[in-house]
Write an enzyme that holds these catalytic residues in place. Structure first.
Site, PDB file in Angstrom:
ATOM      1  N   ASN A  31       0.871  -1.179   0.000  1.00 53.36           N
ATOM      2  CA  ASN A  31       0.000   0.000   0.000  1.00 53.36           C
ATOM      3  C   ASN A  31       0.907   1.227   0.000  1.00 53.36           C
ATOM      4  O   ASN A  31       1.523   1.537   1.006  1.00 53.36           O
ATOM      5  CB  ASN A  31      -0.887  -0.044   1.256  1.00 53.36           C
ATOM      6  CG  ASN A  31      -1.662   1.242   1.462  1.00 53.36           C
ATOM      7  OD1 ASN A  31      -1.771   2.066   0.550  1.00 53.36           O
ATOM      8  ND2 ASN A  31      -2.202   1.416   2.663  1.00 53.36           N
ATOM      9  N   LYS A  33       0.156   4.340  -0.321  1.00 51.42           N
ATOM     10  CA  LYS A  33      -0.428   5.542   0.293  1.00 51.42           C
ATOM     11  C   LYS A  33      -0.146   6.786  -0.574  1.00 51.42           C
ATOM     12  O   LYS A  33      -0.109   6.683  -1.787  1.00 51.42           O
ATOM     13  CB  LYS A  33       0.092   5.693   1.728  1.00 51.42           C
ATOM     14  CG  LYS A  33      -0.068   4.422   2.540  1.00 51.42           C
ATOM     15  CD  LYS A  33       0.225   4.598   4.009  1.00 51.42           C
ATOM     16  CE  LYS A  33       0.034   3.263   4.714  1.00 51.42           C
ATOM     17  NZ  LYS A  33       0.198   3.346   6.148  1.00 51.42           N
ATOM     18  N   HIS A 116      -9.334   1.218   5.028  1.00 50.11           N
ATOM     19  CA  HIS A 116      -8.028   1.391   5.683  1.00 50.11           C
ATOM     20  C   HIS A 116      -8.194   2.351   6.861  1.00 50.11           C
ATOM     21  O   HIS A 116      -8.971   3.301   6.792  1.00 50.11           O
ATOM     22  CB  HIS A 116      -6.993   1.934   4.693  1.00 50.11           C
ATOM     23  CG  HIS A 116      -5.609   1.908   5.258  1.00 50.11           C
ATOM     24  ND1 HIS A 116      -5.152   2.887   6.104  1.00 50.11           N
ATOM     25  CD2 HIS A 116      -4.610   1.006   5.142  1.00 50.11           C
ATOM     26  CE1 HIS A 116      -3.915   2.580   6.474  1.00 50.11           C
ATOM     27  NE2 HIS A 116      -3.560   1.454   5.899  1.00 50.11           N
ATOM     28  N   GLU A 118      -6.536   4.743   7.903  1.00 52.34           N
ATOM     29  CA  GLU A 118      -6.323   6.173   7.606  1.00 52.34           C
ATOM     30  C   GLU A 118      -7.573   6.783   6.960  1.00 52.34           C
ATOM     31  O   GLU A 118      -7.864   7.959   7.152  1.00 52.34           O
ATOM     32  CB  GLU A 118      -5.076   6.342   6.715  1.00 52.34           C
ATOM     33  CG  GLU A 118      -3.809   6.134   7.529  1.00 52.34           C
ATOM     34  CD  GLU A 118      -2.655   5.489   6.774  1.00 52.34           C
ATOM     35  OE1 GLU A 118      -2.645   5.520   5.536  1.00 52.34           O
ATOM     36  OE2 GLU A 118      -1.764   4.930   7.442  1.00 52.34           O
ATOM     37  N   GLU A 188      -5.151  -4.818  10.772  1.00 49.77           N
ATOM     38  CA  GLU A 188      -4.077  -3.844  10.931  1.00 49.77           C
ATOM     39  C   GLU A 188      -4.301  -3.060  12.222  1.00 49.77           C
ATOM     40  O   GLU A 188      -5.086  -2.092  12.234  1.00 49.77           O
ATOM     41  CB  GLU A 188      -4.079  -2.857   9.760  1.00 49.77           C
ATOM     42  CG  GLU A 188      -3.844  -3.501   8.426  1.00 49.77           C
ATOM     43  CD  GLU A 188      -3.294  -2.494   7.423  1.00 49.77           C
ATOM     44  OE1 GLU A 188      -2.204  -2.720   6.909  1.00 49.77           O
ATOM     45  OE2 GLU A 188      -3.939  -1.465   7.190  1.00 49.77           O
ATOM     46  N   GLY A 194       2.898   2.216  10.633  1.00 52.14           N
ATOM     47  CA  GLY A 194       3.868   3.289  10.425  1.00 52.14           C
ATOM     48  C   GLY A 194       4.618   3.682  11.687  1.00 52.14           C
ATOM     49  O   GLY A 194       5.321   4.691  11.712  1.00 52.14           O
ATOM     50  N   SER A 234       3.692  -2.232  10.233  1.00 54.37           N
ATOM     51  CA  SER A 234       5.145  -2.336  10.399  1.00 54.37           C
ATOM     52  C   SER A 234       5.717  -3.703  10.006  1.00 54.37           C
ATOM     53  O   SER A 234       6.644  -4.195  10.644  1.00 54.37           O
ATOM     54  CB  SER A 234       5.553  -1.964  11.828  1.00 54.37           C
ATOM     55  OG  SER A 234       5.246  -0.596  12.078  1.00 54.37           O
TER      56      SER A 234
HETATM   57  P1  PGA Z   1       3.123   0.225   7.583  1.00 53.14           P
HETATM   58  O1  PGA Z   1       1.639   0.446   6.986  1.00 53.14           O
HETATM   59  O2  PGA Z   1       3.635  -1.063   6.996  1.00 53.14           O
HETATM   60  O3  PGA Z   1       3.917   1.427   7.150  1.00 53.14           O
HETATM   61  O4  PGA Z   1       2.986   0.130   9.071  1.00 53.14           O
HETATM   62  C1  PGA Z   1       0.757  -0.620   6.811  1.00 53.14           C
HETATM   63  C2  PGA Z   1      -0.557  -0.129   6.227  1.00 53.14           C
HETATM   64  O5  PGA Z   1      -1.025   0.964   6.602  1.00 53.14           O
HETATM   65  O6  PGA Z   1      -1.189  -0.811   5.388  1.00 53.14           O
END
Ligand code: PGA
Length: 271
Positions: A31, A33, A116, A118, A188, A194, A234
């Site tokens: 992803n 983003k 997601h 976010e 997640e 992140g 992560s």
């Molecule tokens: P990340 O993000 O691997 O940077 O933690 C995962 C995601 O939001 O799908």
């Protein structure tokens, strides 16, 4: 009735996505983003495609909308799926800023991330809008990747299971067992996204197995056994193998580490 080449390819992919041994072929999706311009995205996939040639899992990348066409051209003929980060539920109309499933399909997109964290956190998505998006994605014969996960506050307050339960049930309202069989779920934990704080394998496995039990209750044991559940938060080359070895973890949704071809390829090769 004659099938088109695209329809034959879609059926072949559906068959290939069921591994005969485990019943679930792992799927790793990057992803991206709000990262990478179309030029940068093209460079990244050009580097990535040869690196994942030997991977046995299913692989996808989800660049931002303006990058999709360029990336599609480079992915053509490769094993890497083109994925999108979201899609709207209406097929057309006065909805400034939204993108329809038909537009994505026309560009060669096969999987669409919905819900997601976010989107839920910054763009007001609710279980109901996530459900509407998932339905639209399925109606276009694309595969939704439906994300769920608790915040740190919720985990600390002991409501992880209640939150995940609500998001799964809310996201799947009105979907049939056949539709759920073929979709991908992603757990997640928001506190692991992140942040570099990956859930322990025990924490992740526990929630994955909890999700599978909800699916068994909502549908049946066969659907629960068939649906793939990715872990996200992560995931890096050095923790991927351990996470992916858990019995209910069927792949990864990767953010930061997906922006480097070598790291993402290492994760794909760890399955
Ligand atoms: P990340 O993000 O691997 O940077 O933690 C995962 C995601 O939001 O799908």
């Amino acid at each position: 009735m004659r099938l088109t080449d695209n329809e034959i390819e879609a059926i072949a992919q559906k068959i290939a996505s069921k591994s005969p041994s485990s019943g679930r072929r792992p799927i790793v999706v990057g992803n991206w983003k709000l990262h990478k311009t179309p030029t940068e995205a093209a460079n990244l996939v050009r580097e990535l495609v040869p690196l994942v040639e030997g991977a046995t899992c299913e692989i996808g990348v989800a660049p931002a909308y303006p990058c999709l066409e360029r990336v599609a051209g480079i992915l053509a003929g490769s094993k890497v799926h083109l994925c999108a980060q979201n899609a709207y539920w209406e097929s057309s109309g006065a909805f400034t800023g939204e993108v329809s499933t038909a537009m994505l399909k026309d560009l060669g997109v096969s999987h669409v991330i919905v819900g997601h964290s976010e989107r839920r956190q910054f763009f007001g998505e609710t279980d109901e809008t996530v459900n509407r998006r998932a339905k639209a994605v399925l109606a276009a014969d694309l595969t939704p990747i439906l994300c769920v996960g608790e915040s740190l506050e919720e985990r600390d307050g002991g409501s992880t299971q209640a939150v995940v339960d609500r998001q799964i049930r809310g996201g799947l309202v009105g979907l049939t067992e056949l539709q759920v069989d073929d979709m991908v779920l992603a757990y997640e934990p928001v506190w692991a996204i992140g942040t570099g704080k990956v859930a322990t394998v025990e924490q992740a496995q526990e929630v994955h197995s909890f999700i599978r039990n909800i699916i068994a209750e909502l549908y049946n044991p066969q659907t629960a056994a068939a649906v793939r559940i990715q872990y996200g938060g992560s995931v890096k080359p050095d923790n991927a193998a351990q996470l992916l070895a858990q019995s209910d973890i069927d792949g990864a949704l990767v953010g930061g580490a997906a922006l480097k071809a070598a790291d993402f390829a290492a994760i794909c090769l760890a399955t």
